[in-house]
Write an enzyme that holds these catalytic residues in place. Structure first.
Site, PDB file in Angstrom:
ATOM      1  N   LYS A   1       0.834  -1.212   0.000  1.00  0.00           N
ATOM      2  CA  LYS A   1       0.000   0.000   0.000  1.00  0.00           C
ATOM      3  C   LYS A   1       0.867   1.260   0.000  1.00  0.00           C
ATOM      4  CE  LYS A   1      -2.078  -1.182   3.855  1.00  0.00           C
ATOM      5  NZ  LYS A   1      -1.335  -2.433   4.102  1.00  0.00           N
TER       6      LYS A   1
ATOM      7  N   ARG B   1       0.210  -9.382  13.446  1.00  0.00           N
ATOM      8  CA  ARG B   1      -0.426  -8.405  12.554  1.00  0.00           C
ATOM      9  C   ARG B   1      -1.266  -9.093  11.478  1.00  0.00           C
ATOM     10  NH1 ARG B   1       4.410  -5.395  10.509  1.00  0.00           N
ATOM     11  NH2 ARG B   1       3.060  -3.914   9.468  1.00  0.00           N
TER      12      ARG B   1
ATOM     13  N   ARG C   1      -9.396   0.376   9.391  1.00  0.00           N
ATOM     14  CA  ARG C   1      -8.931  -0.984   9.643  1.00  0.00           C
ATOM     15  C   ARG C   1      -9.968  -1.787  10.418  1.00  0.00           C
ATOM     16  NH1 ARG C   1      -3.035   0.417   9.380  1.00  0.00           N
ATOM     17  NH2 ARG C   1      -1.872  -1.521   9.312  1.00  0.00           N
TER      18      ARG C   1
ATOM     19  N   ARG D   1      11.572  -5.679   4.842  1.00  0.00           N
ATOM     20  CA  ARG D   1      11.317  -4.239   4.644  1.00  0.00           C
ATOM     21  C   ARG D   1      12.314  -3.406   5.446  1.00  0.00           C
ATOM     22  NH1 ARG D   1       5.362  -1.923   5.313  1.00  0.00           N
ATOM     23  NH2 ARG D   1       5.496  -2.829   7.402  1.00  0.00           N
TER      24      ARG D   1
ATOM     25  N   ARG E   1      11.496  -1.750  11.093  1.00  0.00           N
ATOM     26  CA  ARG E   1      10.430  -1.407  12.033  1.00  0.00           C
ATOM     27  C   ARG E   1      10.315  -2.484  13.106  1.00  0.00           C
ATOM     28  NH1 ARG E   1       5.187   0.263   8.462  1.00  0.00           N
ATOM     29  NH2 ARG E   1       4.181  -0.933  10.110  1.00  0.00           N
TER      30      ARG E   1
HETATM   31  P1  ADP Z   1       2.270  -1.871   3.240  1.00  0.00           P
HETATM   32  O1  ADP Z   1       2.298  -0.358   3.182  1.00  0.00           O
HETATM   33  O2  ADP Z   1       1.059  -2.436   2.563  1.00  0.00           O
HETATM   34  O3  ADP Z   1       2.459  -2.417   4.609  1.00  0.00           O
HETATM   35  P2  ADP Z   1       4.837  -1.637   1.811  1.00  0.00           P
HETATM   36  O4  ADP Z   1       4.475  -0.769   0.652  1.00  0.00           O
HETATM   37  O5  ADP Z   1       5.625  -1.024   2.889  1.00  0.00           O
HETATM   38  O6  ADP Z   1       3.515  -2.382   2.388  1.00  0.00           O
HETATM   39  O7  ADP Z   1       5.616  -2.917   1.215  1.00  0.00           O
HETATM   40  C1  ADP Z   1       6.116  -3.928   2.076  1.00  0.00           C
HETATM   41  C2  ADP Z   1       7.495  -4.355   1.597  1.00  0.00           C
HETATM   42  O8  ADP Z   1       7.365  -5.056   0.357  1.00  0.00           O
HETATM   43  C3  ADP Z   1       8.457  -3.212   1.343  1.00  0.00           C
HETATM   44  O9  ADP Z   1       9.755  -3.644   1.715  1.00  0.00           O
HETATM   45  C4  ADP Z   1       8.376  -2.981  -0.178  1.00  0.00           C
HETATM   46  O10 ADP Z   1       9.595  -2.465  -0.710  1.00  0.00           O
HETATM   47  C5  ADP Z   1       8.095  -4.389  -0.689  1.00  0.00           C
HETATM   48  N1  ADP Z   1       7.193  -4.420  -1.848  1.00  0.00           N
HETATM   49  C6  ADP Z   1       6.145  -3.600  -2.094  1.00  0.00           C
HETATM   50  N2  ADP Z   1       5.508  -3.962  -3.246  1.00  0.00           N
HETATM   51  C7  ADP Z   1       6.183  -5.050  -3.714  1.00  0.00           C
HETATM   52  C8  ADP Z   1       6.016  -5.892  -4.871  1.00  0.00           C
HETATM   53  N3  ADP Z   1       5.035  -5.709  -5.743  1.00  0.00           N
HETATM   54  N4  ADP Z   1       6.890  -6.917  -5.028  1.00  0.00           N
HETATM   55  C9  ADP Z   1       7.886  -7.129  -4.117  1.00  0.00           C
HETATM   56  N5  ADP Z   1       8.097  -6.368  -3.021  1.00  0.00           N
HETATM   57  C10 ADP Z   1       7.247  -5.342  -2.820  1.00  0.00           C
HETATM   58  P1  AMP Z   2       1.015   0.543   9.100  1.00  0.00           P
HETATM   59  O1  AMP Z   2       2.139   1.526   8.990  1.00  0.00           O
HETATM   60  O2  AMP Z   2      -0.201   0.894   8.295  1.00  0.00           O
HETATM   61  O3  AMP Z   2       1.465  -0.884   8.871  1.00  0.00           O
HETATM   62  O4  AMP Z   2       0.523   0.620  10.622  1.00  0.00           O
HETATM   63  C1  AMP Z   2       1.396   0.307  11.675  1.00  0.00           C
HETATM   64  C2  AMP Z   2       0.619   0.139  12.972  1.00  0.00           C
HETATM   65  O5  AMP Z   2      -0.031   1.379  13.314  1.00  0.00           O
HETATM   66  C3  AMP Z   2      -0.518  -0.896  12.962  1.00  0.00           C
HETATM   67  O6  AMP Z   2      -0.059  -2.218  13.176  1.00  0.00           O
HETATM   68  C4  AMP Z   2      -1.378  -0.385  14.123  1.00  0.00           C
HETATM   69  O7  AMP Z   2      -0.809  -0.700  15.376  1.00  0.00           O
HETATM   70  C5  AMP Z   2      -1.282   1.128  13.952  1.00  0.00           C
HETATM   71  N1  AMP Z   2      -2.352   1.644  13.069  1.00  0.00           N
HETATM   72  C6  AMP Z   2      -2.195   2.259  11.870  1.00  0.00           C
HETATM   73  N2  AMP Z   2      -3.384   2.575  11.336  1.00  0.00           N
HETATM   74  C7  AMP Z   2      -4.313   2.138  12.222  1.00  0.00           C
HETATM   75  C8  AMP Z   2      -5.733   2.138  12.236  1.00  0.00           C
HETATM   76  N3  AMP Z   2      -6.444   2.652  11.227  1.00  0.00           N
HETATM   77  N4  AMP Z   2      -6.350   1.586  13.313  1.00  0.00           N
HETATM   78  C9  AMP Z   2      -5.665   1.085  14.347  1.00  0.00           C
HETATM   79  N5  AMP Z   2      -4.340   1.024  14.391  1.00  0.00           N
HETATM   80  C10 AMP Z   2      -3.654   1.554  13.335  1.00  0.00           C
END
Ligand code: ADP
Ligand code: AMP
Length: 220
Positions: free
Chosen positions: A13, A170, A88, A127, A159
């Site tokens: 995302k 998660r 969420r 990541r 992270r």
């Molecule tokens: P989210 O925001 O949904 O938690 P991220 O955008 O941070 O996910 O992506 C999670 C990890 O996967 C990051 O390390 C990113 O660089 C990698 N990633 C994102 N999209 C792809 C893809 N299509 N193929 C492989 N790796 C990806």
């Molecule tokens: P993200 O960066 O989207 O993966 O979010 C990291 C963490 O932030 C999640 O695992 C939750 O602990 C918290 N968080 C982010 N967005 C929300 C939401 N809409 N509702 C509750 N917790 C959230």
């Protein structure tokens, strides 16, 4: 155009949001980024959110609803916005609908990025983040120089909630609390599912195709 990016943690995302933000000039509202910024700045919200986040649990709805109401009232959201990580839970989605209705707005499209669990675990565990908000992957999206951000040259870090125990928590939390939103938005006929297992650029092309339809409707 007002859109939501839905999908499990690690679906991509944030990665796609950066591209959408650049291409469509839509503000990218990541509740995870806002909460992490609050933790870094030691605010009241950050202090309350920290322990939930490090365990991979959701921060309570009432805190998130206040946060999103405040963020959506900012001027940069007048011409459209993109939500990443909100809603969420069903109560968060209901609250969003109320907030938008009050200001005569609505969600145009919910992009549901779908990826299987094995791939999510690989993505989350590899990541690497930068303080500037950029995100990389040690194998799939590696920076030019190891552990250094391509954008701002900052040092990359992992992270806390991308460590193994928090990852499995998660994914369970996602299934129990967030996955029901797929049905919720499907019933409203605004859900579009995107295959998130492809390459980053292929996924973006697919997203552009979907969003072009809404862009055309907007300018009619
Ligand atoms: P989210 O925001 O949904 O938690 P991220 O955008 O941070 O996910 O992506 C999670 C990890 O996967 C990051 O390390 C990113 O660089 C990698 N990633 C994102 N999209 C792809 C893809 N299509 N193929 C492989 N790796 C990806
Ligand atoms: P993200 O960066 O989207 O993966 O979010 C990291 C963490 O932030 C999640 O695992 C939750 O602990 C918290 N968080 C982010 N967005 C929300 C939401 N809409 N509702 C509750 N917790 C959230």
């Amino acid at each position: 155009m007002n859109i939501i990016l839905l999908g499990p943690p690690g679906a991509g995302k944030g990665t796609q949001a950066k591209k959408i933000q650049e291409y469509y000039s839509l503000p990218h509202i990541s509740t995870g980024d806002i909460l992490r910024e609050n933790i870094n700045n030691n605010t009241g919200l950050g202090i309350k959110a920290k322990s939930y986040m490090s365990r991979g649990e959701l921060v309570p709805d009432e805190l998130l609803i206040t946060l999103i109401k405040d963020r959506l009232s900012k001027k940069d959201c007048d011409e459209g916005f993109m939500l990443d990580g909100y809603p969420r839970t069903i109560p968060q989605a209901d609250a969003l609908q109320m907030i938008l209705t009050e200001s005569g707005k609505k969600i145009d499209a919910v992009l549901n990025i779908s990826v299987d669990d094995n791939e999510l675990i690989k993505r989350l565990s590899g990541r690497r983040m930068c303080k500037c908000g950029a995100s990389f992957h040690v194998l799939f999206n590696s920076p030019e120089k190891e552990d250094v951000c391509d954008a701002c040259k900052g040092k990359l870090y992992q992270r806390e909630d991308d460590k193994p125990e928090a990852i499995s928590n998660r994914l369970n939390v996602y299934k129990k609390q967030t996955q029901p939103l797929i049905d919720y938005y499907d019933k409203k006929k605004i859900l579009r599912t995107i295959d998130g297992s492809k390459d980053i650029s292929q996924i973006f092309e697919e997203i552009k195709k979907v969003l072009e339809e809404y862009d055309k409707k907007d300018t009619k």
